[in-house]
Enzyme design. Structure first.
Site, PDB file in Angstrom:
ATOM      1  N   HIS A   1      -2.657  18.580 -25.901  1.00  0.00           N
ATOM      2  CA  HIS A   1      -2.830  17.128 -25.804  1.00  0.00           C
ATOM      3  C   HIS A   1      -4.131  16.626 -26.443  1.00  0.00           C
ATOM      4  O   HIS A   1      -4.225  15.452 -26.769  1.00  0.00           O
ATOM      5  CB  HIS A   1      -2.756  16.671 -24.341  1.00  0.00           C
ATOM      6  CG  HIS A   1      -1.353  16.702 -23.783  1.00  0.00           C
ATOM      7  ND1 HIS A   1      -0.588  17.853 -23.739  1.00  0.00           N
ATOM      8  CD2 HIS A   1      -0.571  15.723 -23.258  1.00  0.00           C
ATOM      9  CE1 HIS A   1       0.585  17.571 -23.191  1.00  0.00           C
ATOM     10  NE2 HIS A   1       0.627  16.291 -22.906  1.00  0.00           N
TER      11      HIS A   1
ATOM     12  N   GLU B   1      -5.712  17.207 -10.189  1.00  0.00           N
ATOM     13  CA  GLU B   1      -6.362  17.634 -11.435  1.00  0.00           C
ATOM     14  C   GLU B   1      -7.866  17.831 -11.261  1.00  0.00           C
ATOM     15  O   GLU B   1      -8.679  17.313 -12.019  1.00  0.00           O
ATOM     16  CB  GLU B   1      -6.049  16.648 -12.568  1.00  0.00           C
ATOM     17  CG  GLU B   1      -6.183  17.316 -13.938  1.00  0.00           C
ATOM     18  CD  GLU B   1      -5.606  16.497 -15.073  1.00  0.00           C
ATOM     19  OE1 GLU B   1      -4.463  16.024 -14.958  1.00  0.00           O
ATOM     20  OE2 GLU B   1      -6.307  16.347 -16.085  1.00  0.00           O
TER      21      GLU B   1
ATOM     22  N   LYS C   1       2.032  11.791 -11.016  1.00  0.00           N
ATOM     23  CA  LYS C   1       1.156  10.923 -11.816  1.00  0.00           C
ATOM     24  C   LYS C   1       1.938   9.662 -12.141  1.00  0.00           C
ATOM     25  O   LYS C   1       3.010   9.734 -12.755  1.00  0.00           O
ATOM     26  CB  LYS C   1       0.731  11.615 -13.109  1.00  0.00           C
ATOM     27  CG  LYS C   1      -0.447  12.546 -12.938  1.00  0.00           C
ATOM     28  CD  LYS C   1      -0.984  12.981 -14.302  1.00  0.00           C
ATOM     29  CE  LYS C   1      -2.114  13.968 -14.166  1.00  0.00           C
ATOM     30  NZ  LYS C   1      -2.559  14.492 -15.462  1.00  0.00           N
TER      31      LYS C   1
ATOM     32  N   ARG D   1      -4.753  21.970 -12.906  1.00  0.00           N
ATOM     33  CA  ARG D   1      -3.713  21.082 -13.456  1.00  0.00           C
ATOM     34  C   ARG D   1      -4.009  20.679 -14.898  1.00  0.00           C
ATOM     35  O   ARG D   1      -3.097  20.354 -15.657  1.00  0.00           O
ATOM     36  CB  ARG D   1      -3.534  19.840 -12.568  1.00  0.00           C
ATOM     37  CG  ARG D   1      -2.359  18.976 -13.017  1.00  0.00           C
ATOM     38  CD  ARG D   1      -1.982  17.935 -11.981  1.00  0.00           C
ATOM     39  NE  ARG D   1      -0.904  17.094 -12.477  1.00  0.00           N
ATOM     40  CZ  ARG D   1      -0.159  16.297 -11.742  1.00  0.00           C
ATOM     41  NH1 ARG D   1      -0.375  16.214 -10.442  1.00  0.00           N
ATOM     42  NH2 ARG D   1       0.791  15.564 -12.276  1.00  0.00           N
TER      43      ARG D   1
ATOM     44  N   LYS E   1       5.872  23.415 -13.462  1.00  0.00           N
ATOM     45  CA  LYS E   1       5.067  22.218 -13.155  1.00  0.00           C
ATOM     46  C   LYS E   1       4.776  22.142 -11.657  1.00  0.00           C
ATOM     47  O   LYS E   1       3.651  21.837 -11.244  1.00  0.00           O
ATOM     48  CB  LYS E   1       5.776  20.963 -13.638  1.00  0.00           C
ATOM     49  CG  LYS E   1       4.996  19.716 -13.285  1.00  0.00           C
ATOM     50  CD  LYS E   1       4.739  18.765 -14.392  1.00  0.00           C
ATOM     51  CE  LYS E   1       3.712  17.715 -13.969  1.00  0.00           C
ATOM     52  NZ  LYS E   1       3.785  16.496 -14.699  1.00  0.00           N
TER      53      LYS E   1
ATOM     54  N   ARG F   1       0.823  -1.234   0.000  1.00  0.00           N
ATOM     55  CA  ARG F   1       0.000   0.000   0.000  1.00  0.00           C
ATOM     56  C   ARG F   1       0.844   1.265   0.000  1.00  0.00           C
ATOM     57  O   ARG F   1       0.411   2.324   0.430  1.00  0.00           O
ATOM     58  CB  ARG F   1      -0.968   0.024   1.181  1.00  0.00           C
ATOM     59  CG  ARG F   1      -1.953  -1.120   1.145  1.00  0.00           C
ATOM     60  CD  ARG F   1      -3.103  -0.882   2.099  1.00  0.00           C
ATOM     61  NE  ARG F   1      -3.990  -2.031   2.069  1.00  0.00           N
ATOM     62  CZ  ARG F   1      -3.802  -3.124   2.819  1.00  0.00           C
ATOM     63  NH1 ARG F   1      -2.791  -3.186   3.649  1.00  0.00           N
ATOM     64  NH2 ARG F   1      -4.641  -4.127   2.730  1.00  0.00           N
TER      65      ARG F   1
ATOM     66  N   HIS G   1      -3.059  13.735 -28.652  1.00  0.00           N
ATOM     67  CA  HIS G   1      -3.407  12.328 -28.400  1.00  0.00           C
ATOM     68  C   HIS G   1      -4.144  11.729 -29.593  1.00  0.00           C
ATOM     69  O   HIS G   1      -3.936  10.562 -29.934  1.00  0.00           O
ATOM     70  CB  HIS G   1      -4.273  12.210 -27.149  1.00  0.00           C
ATOM     71  CG  HIS G   1      -3.483  12.236 -25.873  1.00  0.00           C
ATOM     72  ND1 HIS G   1      -4.043  12.488 -24.648  1.00  0.00           N
ATOM     73  CD2 HIS G   1      -2.164  12.040 -25.628  1.00  0.00           C
ATOM     74  CE1 HIS G   1      -3.115  12.446 -23.705  1.00  0.00           C
ATOM     75  NE2 HIS G   1      -1.963  12.191 -24.282  1.00  0.00           N
TER      76      HIS G   1
ATOM     77  N   HIS H   1       5.578  11.464 -28.627  1.00  0.00           N
ATOM     78  CA  HIS H   1       4.526  12.163 -27.889  1.00  0.00           C
ATOM     79  C   HIS H   1       4.686  13.693 -27.990  1.00  0.00           C
ATOM     80  O   HIS H   1       3.736  14.411 -28.303  1.00  0.00           O
ATOM     81  CB  HIS H   1       4.570  11.699 -26.431  1.00  0.00           C
ATOM     82  CG  HIS H   1       3.624  12.419 -25.530  1.00  0.00           C
ATOM     83  ND1 HIS H   1       2.247  12.292 -25.646  1.00  0.00           N
ATOM     84  CD2 HIS H   1       3.842  13.290 -24.508  1.00  0.00           C
ATOM     85  CE1 HIS H   1       1.672  13.048 -24.722  1.00  0.00           C
ATOM     86  NE2 HIS H   1       2.615  13.668 -24.030  1.00  0.00           N
TER      87      HIS H   1
ATOM     88  N   ASN I   1      -2.391  19.949 -19.950  1.00  0.00           N
ATOM     89  CA  ASN I   1      -2.775  19.165 -21.128  1.00  0.00           C
ATOM     90  C   ASN I   1      -2.865  20.013 -22.391  1.00  0.00           C
ATOM     91  O   ASN I   1      -3.417  19.561 -23.392  1.00  0.00           O
ATOM     92  CB  ASN I   1      -4.120  18.465 -20.879  1.00  0.00           C
ATOM     93  CG  ASN I   1      -4.004  17.393 -19.826  1.00  0.00           C
ATOM     94  OD1 ASN I   1      -2.971  16.734 -19.722  1.00  0.00           O
ATOM     95  ND2 ASN I   1      -5.032  17.231 -19.010  1.00  0.00           N
TER      96      ASN I   1
ATOM     97  N   GLU J   1       7.208  20.322 -24.719  1.00  0.00           N
ATOM     98  CA  GLU J   1       6.634  20.499 -23.369  1.00  0.00           C
ATOM     99  C   GLU J   1       7.243  21.730 -22.698  1.00  0.00           C
ATOM    100  O   GLU J   1       6.572  22.423 -21.929  1.00  0.00           O
ATOM    101  CB  GLU J   1       6.882  19.247 -22.506  1.00  0.00           C
ATOM    102  CG  GLU J   1       6.374  17.946 -23.103  1.00  0.00           C
ATOM    103  CD  GLU J   1       4.874  17.686 -22.906  1.00  0.00           C
ATOM    104  OE1 GLU J   1       4.197  18.509 -22.262  1.00  0.00           O
ATOM    105  OE2 GLU J   1       4.396  16.653 -23.417  1.00  0.00           O
TER     106      GLU J   1
END
Ligand code: NAD
Ligand code: GLY
Length: 376
Positions: free
Chosen positions: A250, A239, A143, A243, A229, A121, A254, A267, A247, A185
């Site tokens: 993106h 998010e 993340k 946040r 960031k 955990r 994507h 990417h 994106n 980025e």
């Protein structure tokens, strides 16, 4: 040597940017009072360059460190390879006080972080990013996750590292295409959070590879990107709102990656194209000025990133794929769009971009069609 910190209600950690910093890994971990047992997760391509140095730093500091090498590549970022980390964790008898160290790019970092979040955990986790993308984005902010056969990053957890240690010199072995892709980025932070970063990037004659910039300049862009960031994550770790501006680029990015089965674009290249689309949409909607939009495109071109789309691109399918993205809210596609600077406002902060679901399909199509032509 810049050391930034990321502070959240439940934890805080340093983000250290240091040439030859790998040699300090063990000593830095010692100050965090972590348990003796450490498992370093990496891949053979990275480990052959940096593994021994990382391992020596750990053993010199008194840690009992072992290494697990997983195959490199996005297709191995899955639960089967998390299981391999668990198997080794069990064999080593890793305890709550033990640590997983991710030595690698975003693939190694995301997977290792997810394993650390789940084993017992939650055990300690240290990020040692070795790609520019992982340095400016993936290693900071917590993340973690892996891919599901039906989609990227569908399985994951927010789980913060205890330390992020980046040694910019590790980028000298990174393929130039990976370096360039990650610059998208960096430019992204300049547009959505820190417009002065755009001036900094413009001050360089060349940006397109590690060897074209000085170590001081590289350290500066790492620092400013990580600072941006960290500031965003500190305001909205999970998010719930702000946040999402990370994106930027993106939504279309994507869709392009998915349309081309992740084979045509790295990417960051797809995100760069998504930024061009979002920037032009923002201009068309009267939110952003043409001069700033052209400035963004010039910077992307300076990083030798693509800013036009092939004429053969299936635009209808690309638009359909924007709806399959996680950034859909109640059936409406969400875009992050840059905003013009009002007179007298700060060049930094959350007022530089906003999320909207008001982009019409007709406008998106017009913009994508326009991008298959020459840049304006
Ligand atoms: P990557 O981890 O696949 O690394 C790219 C390639 O470079 C790999 O072949 C790797 O072996 C090699 N490599 C890494 N460091 C090297 C070095 N110093 N020298 C030589 N080769 C080196 O790719 P990436 O771009 O770092 O990360 C992409 C992943 O990051 C994706 O899975 C994406 O989903 C994830 N990501 C996560 C976040 C987040 O917030 N967690 C953010 C952005 C991206
Ligand atoms: N890479 C986007 C985020 O960390 O939120």
């Amino acid at each position: 040597m810049p050391t930034l910190s990321l502070a959240l209600p439940t934890t805080h950690y340093d983000i250290v940017i240091e040439a030859e910093g790998l040699a300090t890994l063990g000593a830095r971990m010692q100050t965090l009072k972590l348990g003796r047992k450490v498992l370093v997760v990496s891949n053979p391509q990275i480990y052959k360059h940096y593994g021994e140095r990382a391992l020596a730093a750990l053993t010199d500091a008194g840690f009992a460190a072992e290494v697990l090498l997983l195959p490199g590549g996005e297709r191995y970022k899955n639960l089967a390879h998390v299981q391999k980390v668990f198997d080794r964790a069990y064999a080593m008898g890793l305890e709550r006080s033990s640590t997983l160290v991710a030595l690698g790019g975003g693939v190694v970092g995301d997977l290792t972080g997810y394993a650390a979040a789940s084993w017992l955990r939650g055990i300690n986790f240290v990020q040692v990013p070795t790609t520019l993308l992982a340095m400016v984005d993936a290693s900071v902010g917590g993340k973690t996750g892996v891919n599901h056969p039906q989609g990227k990053n569908l399985i994951g957890a927010f789980y913060q590292p205890r330390l992020v240690l980046m040694d910019p010199q590790t980028l000298k072995t990174l393929p130039s295409r990976e370096f360039r892709a990650a610059l998208a980025e960096v430019i992204k932070y300049g547009v959505i959070w820190d417009r002065t970063l755009l001036d900094v990037l413009e001050s360089q004659r060349r940006l397109d590879q590690y060897r074209a910039i000085t170590p001081e300049f590289l350290t500066m862009i790492l620092e400013r990107s990580c600072q941006a960031k960290a500031e965003v994550v500190q305001s909205d770790e999970r998010e719930q709102g702000l946040r999402a501006i990370l994106n930027y680029g993106h939504t279309v990015g994507h869709a392009l990656e998915s349309l081309t089965h992740y084979k045509t674009y790295r990417h960051g290249e797809a995100v760069g194209l998504g930024m061009v689309a979002a920037g032009r949409i923002a201009v068309a909607m009267g939110l952003w000025d043409q001069a700033s939009c052209s400035r963004q495109e010039k910077l992307l071109a300076k990083a030798k990133l693509p800013i036009t789309l092939p004429g053969t691109l299936d635009i209808e399918r690309c638009i359909a794929l924007t709806r399959g993205d996680k950034k859909v809210l109640d059936g409406r596609v969400r875009f992050i769009l840059p905003l013009s600077l009002e007179d007298g406002v700060s060049l930094k902060g959350p007022h530089l971009a906003k999320m909207t679901d008001q982009v019409s399909t007709d406008l998106l199509k017009e913009i994508l069609v326009g991008m298959t032509l020459l840049p304006f």
